[in-house]
Design a protein around this motif. Sequence first.
Motif, mmCIF file in Angstrom:
data_model
loop_
_atom_site.group_PDB
_atom_site.id
_atom_site.type_symbol
_atom_site.label_atom_id
_atom_site.label_comp_id
_atom_site.label_asym_id
_atom_site.label_seq_id
_atom_site.Cartn_x
_atom_site.Cartn_y
_atom_site.Cartn_z
ATOM 1 N N PHE A 98 48.816 44.478 14.105
ATOM 2 C CA PHE A 98 49.439 45.457 14.992
ATOM 3 C C PHE A 98 49.956 46.663 14.202
ATOM 4 O O PHE A 98 49.702 47.816 14.569
ATOM 5 N N ALA A 99 50.662 46.406 13.104
ATOM 6 C CA ALA A 99 51.236 47.501 12.317
ATOM 7 C C ALA A 99 50.148 48.387 11.715
ATOM 8 O O ALA A 99 50.250 49.622 11.731
ATOM 9 N N ALA A 100 49.080 47.782 11.193
ATOM 10 C CA ALA A 100 48.011 48.564 10.569
ATOM 11 C C ALA A 100 47.275 49.416 11.605
ATOM 12 O O ALA A 100 46.905 50.570 11.335
ATOM 13 N N MET A 101 47.076 48.856 12.801
ATOM 14 C CA MET A 101 46.363 49.620 13.818
ATOM 15 C C MET A 101 47.207 50.782 14.341
ATOM 16 O O MET A 101 46.676 51.849 14.677
ATOM 17 N N VAL A 102 48.520 50.601 14.402
ATOM 18 C CA VAL A 102 49.393 51.716 14.764
ATOM 19 C C VAL A 102 49.275 52.818 13.710
ATOM 20 O O VAL A 102 49.213 54.016 14.037
ATOM 21 N N GLY A 103 49.220 52.420 12.439
ATOM 22 C CA GLY A 103 49.024 53.404 11.376
ATOM 23 C C GLY A 103 47.708 54.156 11.538
ATOM 24 O O GLY A 103 47.649 55.381 11.346
ATOM 25 N N MET A 104 46.637 53.445 11.906
ATOM 26 C CA MET A 104 45.352 54.113 12.108
ATOM 27 C C MET A 104 45.404 55.040 13.326
ATOM 28 O O MET A 104 44.717 56.066 13.356
ATOM 29 N N ALA A 105 46.216 54.680 14.315
ATOM 30 C CA ALA A 105 46.334 55.527 15.503
ATOM 31 C C ALA A 105 46.930 56.886 15.154
ATOM 32 O O ALA A 105 46.459 57.933 15.637
ATOM 33 N N PHE A 106 47.955 56.889 14.306
ATOM 34 C CA PHE A 106 48.651 58.140 14.006
ATOM 35 C C PHE A 106 48.026 58.909 12.842
ATOM 36 O O PHE A 106 48.577 59.913 12.399
ATOM 37 N N VAL A 116 43.829 57.246 5.937
ATOM 38 C CA VAL A 116 42.993 56.471 6.861
ATOM 39 C C VAL A 116 42.472 55.215 6.165
ATOM 40 O O VAL A 116 42.481 54.113 6.727
ATOM 41 N N ALA A 117 42.022 55.382 4.921
ATOM 42 C CA ALA A 117 41.501 54.239 4.163
ATOM 43 C C ALA A 117 42.592 53.200 3.912
ATOM 44 O O ALA A 117 42.332 51.988 3.980
ATOM 45 N N LEU A 118 43.821 53.637 3.642
ATOM 46 C CA LEU A 118 44.930 52.703 3.410
ATOM 47 C C LEU A 118 45.136 51.795 4.614
ATOM 48 O O LEU A 118 45.174 50.560 4.468
ATOM 49 N N PHE A 119 45.242 52.375 5.789
ATOM 50 C CA PHE A 119 45.500 51.559 6.985
ATOM 51 C C PHE A 119 44.272 50.731 7.372
ATOM 52 O O PHE A 119 44.414 49.622 7.898
ATOM 53 N N ALA A 120 43.075 51.257 7.109
ATOM 54 C CA ALA A 120 41.869 50.480 7.390
ATOM 55 C C ALA A 120 41.799 49.246 6.494
ATOM 56 O O ALA A 120 41.424 48.151 6.942
#
Length: 498
Positions: A98-106, A116-120
């Motif tokens: 959940f936390a990583a996907m929120v990061g990818m959203a923003f 982008v690569a970090l959260f992916a």
Amino acid sequence: MTTDYDGGRKLRTRILPLYLLLGFSAGLPFFMFNAVLLLRLARHDIDIVTIGYFAWVALLPTFKFLWSPLLDRFSVPGFSRFWGKRRGWIMLSQLGIFAAMVGMAFTSDDTDLALVALFAILLAFWTTTLEVAADGWRIELAPTQEAQAPIVAANLWGYRSAMVAAGSGAVLIAARADWTIAYLAIALAAFAPFPVLALTGREPGTDGARWHALGTGVAIGAVILAASCAIVAVVGWLALRMLAGAGIDPETNLTPAVIAIALAPFALLAAALPRIKRLPSDAPLLSSTTLGPFVDIFWRYGFATLVVLGFVSLYRVGDVLALTLSHPMWDARGYSLDQIGIADGAIALPASMIGVALGSWMAARWRLSWALAAGALVAALGNWVYVWLWWQPPEGWVLYASVAVDQLGNGLAGAVFVVYLSMLVNPRFPAAQYAFLSGFAFLLARLLAGTSGEMQQVIGYDGFFALTGAASIAAIVFLPFLARIRSRGPSAGPVEAA
């Protein structure tokens, strides 16, 4: 929730629904750091070579064997006091997803590709950790080929339903809103199983109170997530500094170096094979918590291990490569986000479900070597159909028919392959050995996926998908040899390699 497989009512009422749920929770995020992310990058006009490099994020699950022994040995503080080891790791993983996907959203404008690569990467890590915990549990519950088949079917139905829901849902939402809303919506859907698990019963042998365990688990989980984010960020920053210091820039061909690094641990085990083969059955190395699970595979199958690993490394190459460039190809051919969303949802889901059902039935009723051959043939057809698509006008029915054939083959081959890998595992090391075998199975495919953009520039989309279909067929060459391989050692039981 410790449950013994007995092939009867307990299987139908408890294990199958549970693995449908676990498959769903693992499948939702997979497309979001893979096919959907690659499509998102293509829509933002990121060049095809860079998109291909982003496919290397999927290399992380290949190395899940490096941390999988931790899931067998340690419990998650807080969660495990009520829900036990396996569900504790699953709940922590869902927080991470959940936390990583929120990061990818923003970061969905893709202006900072490093972020982008970090959260992916974080999303791939926590998704893989969830799968490791669920796979180890599945093998403990169902140690035979007949018992595995229905659980694998339930798990893959959930997994593929979620992948389709994520892919189709995210694309359709992005078409009507934007990528930020799309990722947030899938993040919420991926988190839905968490409260369901929180309401499940106590693990036998635990003594914690439900709500205290939940609060403690969430608090400790937040610390673990922050630490993992910091570690990945620092390692990534150091790697970029080292690459810059070595004179490596975005135009440098990193493929040979990545392949060499990725293959190194497997090459070391293969080099040690003669010594491993001579170990007595009671050697301490075979019962080691850290090395024992991996050494045991080479000890049980001897030099035939190399044949087994050669086969598993080729079997899914075609499907992985096809997934990497299928969405960018649809975009390049002129299909709209609405058409792609329908193809990923209404078309892909039923076709995939039929494929999984057929593959699971074959795995339970046929010799595995015949089932594997059928899977390879149908998967090859699913790749070759995209050669036909490339030369057709961009009409909806062409895309939908191609996706149906592709997903049918993908589901069938995937179900048979999961059962095959599970039968290679020693029940003493279920999570670690399945992680090792399934990781190696996708190593070559995901290494090549990183160069898919470069290959496409040389041979075009039609040549690329002709090649991926041929790769699926190539694995059949190994099957006559696999049928003769047997495991040794009393702890392994009468397990065949095919």
